[in-house]
Each structure stands twice: as structure tokens, then as C-alpha cells.
Design a protein around this motif. Structure first.
Motif, short mmCIF file in Angstrom:
data_model
loop_
_atom_site.label_atom_id
_atom_site.label_comp_id
_atom_site.label_asym_id
_atom_site.label_seq_id
_atom_site.Cartn_x
_atom_site.Cartn_y
_atom_site.Cartn_z
N LEU A 74 42.59 53.04 28.50
CA LEU A 74 42.70 52.21 29.69
C LEU A 74 43.50 52.97 30.74
O LEU A 74 44.45 53.67 30.42
N GLY A 75 43.14 52.79 31.99
CA GLY A 75 43.87 53.42 33.08
C GLY A 75 45.16 52.66 33.35
O GLY A 75 45.48 51.67 32.68
N PRO A 76 45.92 53.11 34.35
CA PRO A 76 47.16 52.42 34.73
C PRO A 76 46.89 50.96 35.09
O PRO A 76 45.80 50.62 35.56
N ILE A 77 47.88 50.15 34.85
CA ILE A 77 47.76 48.72 35.17
C ILE A 77 48.10 48.51 36.64
O ILE A 77 49.19 48.87 37.10
N ILE A 78 47.15 47.94 37.36
CA ILE A 78 47.30 47.71 38.80
C ILE A 78 47.23 46.21 39.07
O ILE A 78 46.35 45.52 38.55
N TYR A 79 48.14 45.74 39.90
CA TYR A 79 48.05 44.37 40.40
C TYR A 79 47.49 44.44 41.82
O TYR A 79 48.13 45.03 42.69
N CYS A 80 46.33 43.85 42.02
CA CYS A 80 45.72 43.85 43.35
C CYS A 80 45.95 42.50 44.01
O CYS A 80 45.51 41.47 43.50
N HIS A 81 46.64 42.54 45.14
CA HIS A 81 47.02 41.31 45.86
C HIS A 81 46.06 40.98 47.00
O HIS A 81 46.36 40.12 47.81
N CYS A 82 44.92 41.67 47.08
CA CYS A 82 44.01 41.43 48.21
C CYS A 82 43.44 40.00 48.15
O CYS A 82 43.40 39.37 47.11
N SER A 83 43.00 39.53 49.31
CA SER A 83 42.56 38.13 49.40
C SER A 83 41.32 37.88 48.55
O SER A 83 41.13 36.78 48.03
N ARG A 84 40.47 38.90 48.39
CA ARG A 84 39.27 38.71 47.58
C ARG A 84 39.63 38.53 46.11
O ARG A 84 39.08 37.66 45.43
N CYS A 85 40.56 39.34 45.61
CA CYS A 85 41.00 39.19 44.22
C CYS A 85 41.71 37.85 44.03
O CYS A 85 41.55 37.21 42.99
N ARG A 86 42.47 37.44 45.03
CA ARG A 86 43.16 36.15 44.90
C ARG A 86 42.14 35.01 44.78
O ARG A 86 42.28 34.12 43.95
N LYS A 87 41.11 35.07 45.61
CA LYS A 87 40.06 34.05 45.52
C LYS A 87 39.35 34.10 44.17
O LYS A 87 39.13 33.08 43.52
N ALA A 88 38.97 35.30 43.77
CA ALA A 88 38.17 35.46 42.56
C ALA A 88 38.92 35.02 41.31
O ALA A 88 38.31 34.62 40.32
N ASN A 89 40.25 35.13 41.36
CA ASN A 89 41.05 34.79 40.18
C ASN A 89 41.79 33.46 40.33
O ASN A 89 42.36 32.98 39.36
N GLY A 90 41.79 32.90 41.52
CA GLY A 90 42.55 31.67 41.74
C GLY A 90 44.03 31.88 41.48
O GLY A 90 44.72 30.98 40.99
N ALA A 91 44.50 33.07 41.79
CA ALA A 91 45.86 33.45 41.39
C ALA A 91 46.47 34.36 42.44
O ALA A 91 45.83 34.72 43.43
N ALA A 92 47.72 34.74 42.23
CA ALA A 92 48.43 35.55 43.21
C ALA A 92 47.86 36.96 43.29
O ALA A 92 47.98 37.62 44.32
N PHE A 93 47.27 37.43 42.21
CA PHE A 93 46.74 38.80 42.19
C PHE A 93 45.81 38.93 41.00
O PHE A 93 45.78 38.07 40.12
#
Ligand SMILES: [Zn+2]
Ligand SMILES: [Zn+2]
Length: 131
Positions: A19-38
Motif C-alpha cells: 500500500l502507498g502512503p496514507i493520504i487524507y484528502c479534504h477536497c469537496s468531492r471526497c467529502r461529498k462522496a464519503n459524507g465525511a470530513a475527508f
């Protein structure tokens, strides 16, 4: 070898590779797609990711720009995304893993568009957009 599954268990996958490095993506599309902060994402090789059960339930949302967000059609769990421009790479949503992984978040990206109520903690580097 790592294994993972969606919330309802219909889709199960295996990852036979790093697995690659763990990244938290805070973009608005990811927030929508996950219903979460990131979204919590780790890059894996397409060849290493194998859907072992429930592939027929896999659905994709296509943003019209060659990015496909793949999720379970029964329970909605986001599983991974793929890009037409990068066919060898999948971006796994690591919240769906069933096996433990080493490492912690290594970077926050798109923090300029993070939710205003979200407080980023820890000392991992933060990037305004994609570094
Ligand atoms: Zn499911
Ligand atoms: Zn994102």
C-alpha cells in the motif's frame, strides 16, 4: 496480503502488494462522496487489487473527466477510485480494509477546501491542493 470489504459484505477484495502512503484528502468531492470530513486513501497497483466476491455489485460514479469512484451498489461503501489517465493505479479507501495496516497518515491534501468545522490534528504535512 490485505483484505477488505464493503459495509454489507457483498463485495470483498484482496490486495497482494504494498500500500502507498496514507493520504487524507479534504477536497469537496471526497467529502461529498464519503459524507465525511475527508477520505482516507492509499494508492495500490491495479494488478494487486482483486475483487474476490460481489464484483457484480460494484458501481461507479463517473465525474465526466475520467475519474470513476467505485462503490457497493447495495450499501454505498466507497471502495476505490480509478482514473482513465492512470490505469495502473487504484486509490483505495482504506476505511474498508479488514486487515490492520502499518503506518499513519502521511499527508493532508486539499486542505484549502476542507470543511470549516474540521480541525486537522497531528503533524503530518498539509498541502493546499495536490502536492
Ligand atoms: Zn456493500
Ligand atoms: Zn479528494
Amino acid at each position: 496480503m490485505h483484505t477488505g470489504s464493503c459495509l454489507c459484505g457483498t463485495i470483498q477484495y484482496e490486495i497482494d502488494g504494498p500500500l502507498g502512503p496514507i493520504i487524507y484528502c479534504h477536497c469537496s468531492r471526497c467529502r461529498k462522496a464519503n459524507g465525511a470530513a475527508f477520505s482516507a486513501v492509499s494508492q495500490v497497483a491495479t494488478a494487486d487489487l482483486r475483487i474476490v466476491k460481489g464484483e457484480e455489485a460494484l458501481r461507479g460514479f463517473d465525474n465526466g473527466k475520467g475519474v470513476h469512484r467505485m462503490f457497493c451498489g447495495h450499501c454505498g461503501s466507497p471502495l476505490f477510485s480509478k482514473r482513465d489517465a492512470m490505469p495502473d493505479i487504484r486509490r483505495l479507501r482504506i476505511g474498508t480494509l479488514d486487515t490492520p495496516i502499518k503506518g499513519k497518515v502521511s499527508a493532508h491534501i486539499f486542505v484549502d477546501s476542507k470543511a470549516e468545522w474540521d480541525e486537522i490534528c497531528g503533524d503530518a504535512p498539509r498541502y493546499a491542493e495536490f502536492p
